[in-house]
Design a protein around this motif. Sequence first.
Motif, PDB file in Angstrom:
ATOM      1  N   GLN A 113      -0.728  -2.110   4.749  1.00 37.17           N
ATOM      2  CA  GLN A 113       0.177  -1.550   3.690  1.00 37.17           C
ATOM      3  C   GLN A 113       1.440  -1.091   4.360  1.00 37.17           C
ATOM      4  OE1 GLN A 113      -0.706  -1.936   0.571  1.00 37.17           O
ATOM      5  NE2 GLN A 113      -2.349  -3.062   1.428  1.00 37.17           N
ATOM      6  N   ILE A 114       2.623  -1.567   4.251  1.00 42.93           N
ATOM      7  CA  ILE A 114       3.725  -1.177   4.656  1.00 42.93           C
ATOM      8  C   ILE A 114       4.756  -0.539   3.690  1.00 42.93           C
ATOM      9  CG2 ILE A 114       5.531  -2.021   6.427  1.00 42.93           C
ATOM     10  CD1 ILE A 114       2.517  -2.227   7.487  1.00 42.93           C
ATOM     11  N   ALA A 115       5.183   0.326   4.065  1.00 47.90           N
ATOM     12  CA  ALA A 115       6.215   1.296   3.089  1.00 47.90           C
ATOM     13  C   ALA A 115       7.677   0.234   3.209  1.00 47.90           C
ATOM     14  CB  ALA A 115       6.456   2.744   3.378  1.00 47.90           C
ATOM     15  N   ASP A 116       8.312   0.228   2.091  1.00 50.89           N
ATOM     16  CA  ASP A 116       9.843  -0.459   2.036  1.00 50.89           C
ATOM     17  C   ASP A 116      10.560   0.027   3.150  1.00 50.89           C
ATOM     18  OD1 ASP A 116       8.905  -2.020   0.030  1.00 50.89           O
ATOM     19  OD2 ASP A 116       9.721  -1.178  -1.582  1.00 50.89           O
ATOM     20  N   GLU A 117      10.615   1.397   3.354  1.00 44.45           N
ATOM     21  CA  GLU A 117      11.536   2.147   4.246  1.00 44.45           C
ATOM     22  C   GLU A 117      11.345   1.252   5.741  1.00 44.45           C
ATOM     23  OE1 GLU A 117      11.358   4.472   0.726  1.00 44.45           O
ATOM     24  OE2 GLU A 117       9.706   3.599   2.146  1.00 44.45           O
ATOM     25  N   GLU A 118      10.254   0.869   6.026  1.00 42.20           N
ATOM     26  CA  GLU A 118      10.078   0.128   7.134  1.00 42.20           C
ATOM     27  C   GLU A 118      10.706  -1.288   7.480  1.00 42.20           C
ATOM     28  OE1 GLU A 118       6.461   0.273   9.408  1.00 42.20           O
ATOM     29  OE2 GLU A 118       5.508   1.754   8.126  1.00 42.20           O
ATOM     30  N   LEU A 119      10.997  -1.781   6.231  1.00 43.96           N
ATOM     31  CA  LEU A 119      11.240  -3.211   6.465  1.00 43.96           C
ATOM     32  C   LEU A 119      12.790  -3.411   6.015  1.00 43.96           C
ATOM     33  CD1 LEU A 119       7.934  -4.553   4.652  1.00 43.96           C
ATOM     34  CD2 LEU A 119       8.678  -4.601   7.151  1.00 43.96           C
TER      35      LEU A 119
END
Length: 556
Positions: free
Chosen positions: A524-530
């Motif tokens: 589960q990866i937050a949009d802020e990381e990508l």
Amino acid sequence: MDHMGAPLRWWQTRTFVVIATLISIVPLIWPDIPPLVDLPGHMGRYRVQLTPVEQAPWLAEWYNFQWSLIGNLGIDLLVVPFAKVFGLELGVKLIVMTIPALTVAGLLWIAREVHGRIPPTAMFALPLAYCYPFQFGFVNFSLSMALALCLFALWLRLARLGRLRLRAIIFVPISCLLWLCHTFGWGVLGVLAFSAEMIRQHDIRKDAGSGHWVESWIRAGLGCVPLALPMLLMIFWRSGDHVTGQTADWFNWQAKVAWLLMVLRDRWELWDVASTAVYLLLLFYAVRDPVLGFSRNLVLSALFLAAVYALLPRIVFGSAYADMRLAPFVVAVTLIAIRPLPGMSARKAGILAMLATSFFVARIAGNTVSYWLFDRDYDTELAALDELPEGARVVTFVGTNCRNEWKMSRLEHLPAIALTRRLAYANDQWSMPGAQLLTAKYSKAGMFAHDPSEIVTPGWCPREWWKPIDFSMARFPREAFDYVWLIRTPPFNSRYASDLDRVWRSPTGASALLKVNRDRPTPQIADEELYPKWFLELRERRMRERKLELPPPPRS
């Protein structure tokens, strides 16, 4: 002796033409798959085209293939009989090998018809058989252009022999077949034929004492009517509701100059640019030398092609690099327009012919080494397919960067070889209704269904649709794919692959085949990381604007 009654020199004989034609196919002999950028992607389409539904019913769930009458079917049609006899991969290779051979034969044939014998400088044009559009893998286009050169030579020959009625009869069906191969070749044949007919009509009128260019223009147009039938096919093709794609980027002069410098682009920038500089030096020398001149016929043809090149946009009906494709042929026609004048000595002509032939052989030697190295890259990466089961759902990521490097990796569409050899899903197929016979319809794949989702970069690239490797690894839908094929990708955060198991790795460690492990949770990866910060701010601002635009709730 030639048809002018003069003794032939060694470069003007049929034996030399045959040898030059055979030399032109040498770079393609060793590689199993011709290392042309887009060709593997086309081979994937051919596999879907040739595979019966009952043999691989899952292909019909992923792709929609439908035959239609479009001006882009050259190898798509030829591969049907060739694949039955030789198999798909060898059949495609044999067809592709004919392209440089036909290009060389066509250029030399045109030179002979126009000049009466092959000029000693004509061989300088032969390396353009491996021009940048061919290296890019525009194979239907390249085949149509090679055929157009040969057909233009036939057009000139029939006119020289006075067989105008026969020419009119045979060029009606021939022009339609050429259009079917690729519309570009038909258009170029029309331009070349019109310019040649214009010169011929003017000379006839001039000998009769009434050589007016307007009358010659009209008569040339009438003489080219046998080439006009594909206009109806073009209207039928481009007026359908299924046709998509924009026409854009007009008069990009910076790009047009760049395409001219890239006509011989292959692997080594210095070598390729220096070779192009040879053409500039040759043209300068031809203008200055009193015993060299130019054919009016071919100079007018080159000027007409140059005008078309200047007017063409970069994108036509969604197909990119439309003007780039024409650049090498403007140069080629200009080069074969050079002719020796009566004052040239036999010794000087022999020296020029030797220099031109040496240049041709040197370029072919460079292409041969380049293709051998690319073939080694293909063999290294395709070893992953030994671990891939038939019918696997594969998402592939091929690494690149934001710079337009001179040496293209030729790996961009290698994912389609998984489709070709394993009937596996390939996310590199083009999905352009009206331009290709195949479109991707695998809805589960979302934004990773088709080209250019296979291209990944270290970060976000301006003015490109490519995605960073971190984004692609984190966001590809796990429920849609069973395997991830990484081809020389940039480094990425291992946390984004926490649910993937490695089943194969290349000797260099730059490539790998990973299997989705459904027993592990999807990261589960937050949009802020990508996403880049500017994108997140823009998205937030637009969401606020939408909320402000919403109407007030109804009163109870």
